[in-house]
Every structure is written in C-alpha cells, then in structure tokens.
Design an enzyme around this catalytic site. Structure first.
Site, PDB file in Angstrom:
ATOM      1  N   ASP A 181       6.713   6.107   3.217  1.00 40.52           N
ATOM      2  CA  ASP A 181       5.555   5.212   3.098  1.00 40.52           C
ATOM      3  C   ASP A 181       6.040   3.800   3.423  1.00 40.52           C
ATOM      4  O   ASP A 181       6.776   3.184   2.653  1.00 40.52           O
ATOM      5  CB  ASP A 181       4.992   5.285   1.678  1.00 40.52           C
ATOM      6  CG  ASP A 181       3.746   4.405   1.499  1.00 40.52           C
ATOM      7  OD1 ASP A 181       3.385   3.676   2.439  1.00 40.52           O
ATOM      8  OD2 ASP A 181       3.169   4.438   0.403  1.00 40.52           O
ATOM      9  N   GLU A 188       5.583   0.484   3.251  1.00 41.37           N
ATOM     10  CA  GLU A 188       4.906  -0.636   2.586  1.00 41.37           C
ATOM     11  C   GLU A 188       5.931  -1.477   1.824  1.00 41.37           C
ATOM     12  O   GLU A 188       7.032  -1.023   1.510  1.00 41.37           O
ATOM     13  CB  GLU A 188       3.855  -0.118   1.598  1.00 41.37           C
ATOM     14  CG  GLU A 188       2.725   0.673   2.231  1.00 41.37           C
ATOM     15  CD  GLU A 188       1.644   1.021   1.227  1.00 41.37           C
ATOM     16  OE1 GLU A 188       0.876   0.113   0.838  1.00 41.37           O
ATOM     17  OE2 GLU A 188       1.574   2.202   0.823  1.00 41.37           O
TER      18      GLU A 188
END
Length: 553
Positions: A374, A376
C-alpha cells in the site's frame, strides 16, 4: 544477507526517534547456515557454522551429544556416535542484546538393515515432479520419483520405495512446520521397486497418485517417501533417501474473499468464526495491516518496521497466525509507508533488492504466505542516496518483482505479492531486470484491489482472476451490490476492510453489518448461507491479544 535486528526491535527505535532519548541500539546476530542439521548415527563429517555479530562476543549452548569447537568466527560441529534411538536437540546462539538464533540438530538411529561387504555406491532418491508443494482443488495429484548414482552401476541396484508416515514428527522438528500424515489409502504407487540397471546411472521414473477426495479442506498433509536398498552394493546417505511432498486441499471457488485486518484494533482469531454453513471458511486470505517500510537516516538503511501490535502477532505466530493457515486461510503481511523517505514505489534497484531480502526473511521466519503493498504515507526521497529512486509505478514494479524472487528463494512454500491500487501502485508496467530480461505483470503480481467502493480491472497480461470486484470498508457501513459483475467476468477476489466483531480495539463492533454483507456474498457467489459465529476474540491493549474465545451474548 543484511537482516536488521530492527525487525524485532523496531518499536524501541521508533520510541527513540519520538522521545529523542538515547536508546542502546540492538545488536545484530546471524548464523549461516541456520537450517536444521542432520547427522547419521556414525561416521559424520564436520559441519561449520559461521557466526556474525556486532556484539563484542557471542556464546552458544548445545546438547551433550553435540561436539562443538569454536574456531575464530565459526563453530565446528559434529556428533558423538549414536547407538540408541534417534535424537533431536537445539543449538542456541546469543550475543549482547541480539535476538537469539536457534539451530535444530537431528541424529539418526543406527541402521537396522544389513549392508553388503565391500565398497558401496552412493545412491540418491530424486524428486521428478514439478514441485514439492501442491494445492489441490479437486481430483488427484500425480507425483514421480527416480533413483540415481553418480557413475554407472557395475551391477543392478534394486531400491524399495514406501511411505514413512511416522516421519511427520521428525519433519516437524527439522522444518518447523507441522502437517498431518497423508492417509495411507490416499496414495497409490504405480510400482514400489526401482531398478538402476548395470551400466546405467538412473532408474525408471515411478509415479504415485494422491487422491484429493480423501483429504480434508484446509489441512496440509505430508507425503514422506523413504527409499531403501533391496539388493546391490549401494547405500543411501541420510539426506539422499527421502523425498517429502506437502499436499493441501484448497478451496476451488472462483471468487475468493480477502480481509484487511486493522491489527491495532482486531484480533485475527476472529476470522476463524466466519464460515459457510458447510464449515468452509468464508475468508480465503487475511492481510495483517500493517508493517512499515522505514528509513534509518543515522545508519543509512531501509528496514522493516513492526509496531507493537504487528510484532506481538508475529512473535506469537503459532497462536494467532498459524491456526488460520492450518484452516486453509492465507495470511499476508501488509506493507505501508511510514512518513519518511522510504517508500514502496521509490526504492532504487539496490534498495529494492536489499529490502526484499529482509522482508522475505520475515515471511520465512514467521511462516506467512506473502505480502500486500500500500503506497501511502511516504516522504520525498533523496535521489543522491543509493537506496532511493524517483517515485514511480516502474519502481513499484521493480520492488514487486524483487519481493517475489526473494520470497521464492527464502520459502519452500508458495508465496504471493498483491497490491492496493493507490499512489504509484496503479497499472504497474512490465519490469526489465539488470540482465535485460523483461518480466510481465503476472510474473510479479498475483492480485490487486482498488480503493473503497471501486473495482480493479486487468492490464498487461493480468486477467479478471487477478482483480478484486469490490473493496468494501465495513467500518463505514459500505455495502456491495455488484455480484453479477463479479460472476460474469470471473473476478478472483472481493476485498473487505476494517472488520472487527469484538469492538475491543479502537473501533466499534461492526459484526451485525458485516454479517449481512458476508451473507449476501455467500448467497450470491456460492449459493450458500453463512453459519452463525459463536465467539469473539478480544484485543487487550497495545501489543496484547486474547487467545480465549468469548461466547457472543
């Protein structure tokens, strides 16, 4: 391989950064090889272990029957002759405040069979199948073996082949993985004798068939094959007379279910309570969300960071993770940025390769099924630093490829790489490695999912089987209605996020809403109903989980 001890002590490092207080850095300790050692009853050659540490000194303890001598930075090992039963033990290495390293040791009992007089030819049992780990969805699995010698045999050598079912206990000790013994009735041998003809170096190939209908869903089975010389002047070394296969019966359904568990809030054992009416687990996979990619600017190293909740689950893998895997539910480690220069889509070729080795070692050590990325919460990288590269989808492809290769090398079981389509991890391009070989997406990416209430679509050589038809945030009250689209296109996955049926963490109990969604999925996709969950498993605080089931009121 540079495995940072921060994998274990990352919480201490993070606390030091926040408080600016001086914390004693964790020592590093590695032992190579670290795999289990096997010895014959007598006549063994020495084995040398290389010990590397940043501490001032290292120590070891070993069973009384292990003969060990320190020679500079190595430990030279052998064993005393064994006249009794097989014996097992463990050598433990310590150094400063480093995590101890343990090496299992096994010594066989004396051979019972008589051996011919004169010199013996060394013979080896060979795995002629494609792999030693298979997942069945239906039908049967065909395996094959042969025996061989290094030089042409002077006379016929006849070898007997059989199942050695009691070996499952020894296998569990040596490998650290516990499987059930394959039911003897499930295995059919085309022949139980193999012959290396005089003048030849290898026997014919013999097939054996494992009947999948005789196996239970979600259980791993060991097929331990043992070869013995029946006639001819030949003998097997211990490691050369065995071939072991692991067979697991997997769920055959097309569209599978994966849940991201916010482990800061949720006990993973809750997943075990959610089953279809026939007892089949509703979830096929769990993502422990999430470990982090971190950068230590002082020591100039990118490392794997686990907060106290992630680390607690990994440290107690046998309690909180392996029960899921033994039920056929895959468990992936989520990987997430952590507000510094390190990121999943901004590592250089060097950085991707180095960090992937550490992640793969964690997957091996804690017995996981892969990772989920992910992109982020990462800062801007310093492009003058050899660890980093510009933030890009290409850098993400490179890391996915390196992770896939590193886990394949580290783990003898299948492992997977999956992604959340966010940041630069979206429509990942093909990757060309350092040798100029081009790798398509299916070589380094097993599946992907979109943001909440979206759905992913195929690109490159991926298909709908590699995509999620929906991403549902259960804690937002999201609902999904696109089951026809999932069925018509053959989508491989449905993704659920932030499921928590206990409410003992930082979010409220969402059990009732979640069950309505799971029931709809079970009915629409599988034509079945959900069984009612009976228990919940609580979270007790930071880094603390309760393994006790509590009945639902």
């Amino acid at each position: 391989m540079k495995i940072k001890s921060l994998l274990i002590a990352a919480t201490m490092f993070a606390a030091a950064v926040v408080s600016c207080q001086k914390v004693t850095p964790a020592d590093e300790l590695s032992v190579k090889p670290s795999a289990a050692l096997s010895f014959e009853a007598t006549g063994n050659a020495d084995v040398t272990l290389t010990v590397t540490t940043t501490a001032d000194k290292w120590e070891f303890t070993a069973p009384a029957w292990v003969v060990a001598e320190r020679v500079e930075g190595t430990l030279v090992l052998n064993v005393e002759d064994n006249a009794g039963a097989a014996r097992v033990g463990r050598i433990t290495f310590t150094a400063g405040n480093a995590e101890p390293v343990r090496v299992n040791v096994y010594q066989a009992a004396p051979a019972q069979e008589e051996t011919p007089d004169g010199p013996l030819v060394a013979v080896t049992l060979n795995n002629k199948a494609d792999s030693d780990f298979y997942q069945l969805t239906s039908g049967a699995q065909t395996l094959s073996v042969s025996v061989s010698v290094a030089e042409a045999a002077a006379e016929d050598i006849v070898v007997e082949l059989a199942l050695d079912l009691p070996y499952v206990n020894e296998y569990a000790f040596i490998q650290g993985d516990s499987y059930a013994a394959i039911p003897e009735a499930a295995v059919t041998f085309a022949a139980t004798e193999l012959t290396i003809a005089a003048g030849a170096t290898e026997s014919e190939t013999v097939e054996l068939t494992v009947d999948g209908s005789a196996l239970g869903f979600g259980q791993g089975y060991l097929v331990p094959l043992l070869a013995k010389v029946k006639s001819g002047a030949a003998a097997f070394a211990m490691d050369a007379k065995r071939v072991n296969y692991v067979i697991m019966k997997a769920n055959p359904r097309v569209t599978k279910q994966v849940v991201y568990l916010e482990v800061n809030d949720t006990n993973p054992l809750n997943v075990l309570e959610y089953n279809l009416e026939d007892g089949t687990p509703f979830f096929d996979a769990v993502i422990l969300f999430a470990a982090n990619i971190n950068y230590d600017a002082v020591n100039d190293v990118v490392y794997l960071h686990n907060n106290p909740n992630v680390q607690a689950l990994l440290d107690e893998s046998e309690t909180y993770i392996q029960p899921l895997r033994k039920k056929g539910i895959k468990v992936y480690l989520g990987l997430l940025g952590n507000h510094d220069a390190a990121g999943l889509a901004q590592l250089s070729a060097y950085g991707a390769k180095e960090w992937s080795k550490e992640v793969a070692e964690a997957v091996r050590y804690y017995k996981l099924d892969g990772v989920n990325l992910d992109d982020e919460y990462s800062g801007s990288p310093d492009l003058n630093n050899p660890w980093f590269d510009s933030h890009s989808a290409y850098a993400a492809s490179r890391l996915c490829y390196e992770l896939k290769m590193a886990m394949k090398e580290a783990c003898y079981w299948p492992t997977e790489v999956s992604v959340f389509e966010w940041g630069a991890i979206y429509n990942l391009p093909e990757y060309t490695d350092e040798n100029g070989v081009k790798h398509t997406q299916s070589e380094f990416l097993d599946w992907s999912c979109a943001n909440y209430m979206g759905y992913s679509t195929p690109y490159g050589d991926l298909t709908y089987a590699n995509c999620c038809a929906a991403s549902i945030q259960l804690n937002y009250g999201d609902e999904f209605y696109g089951y026809n689209r999932a069925l018509e296109n053959g989508y491989g996955w449905i993704m659920w996020f932030a499921f928590d049926p206990s409410g003992t963490g930082g979010i409220s109990n969402n059990r009732a809403h979640s069950m309505r969604q799971f029931q709809a999925a079970a009915e629409k996709l599988y034509g079945k109903n959900m069984a009612e969950p009976q228990n919940v498993y609580n979270k007790l605080g930071e880094g603390k989980y309760d393994p006790t089931p509590h009945p639902i009121n």
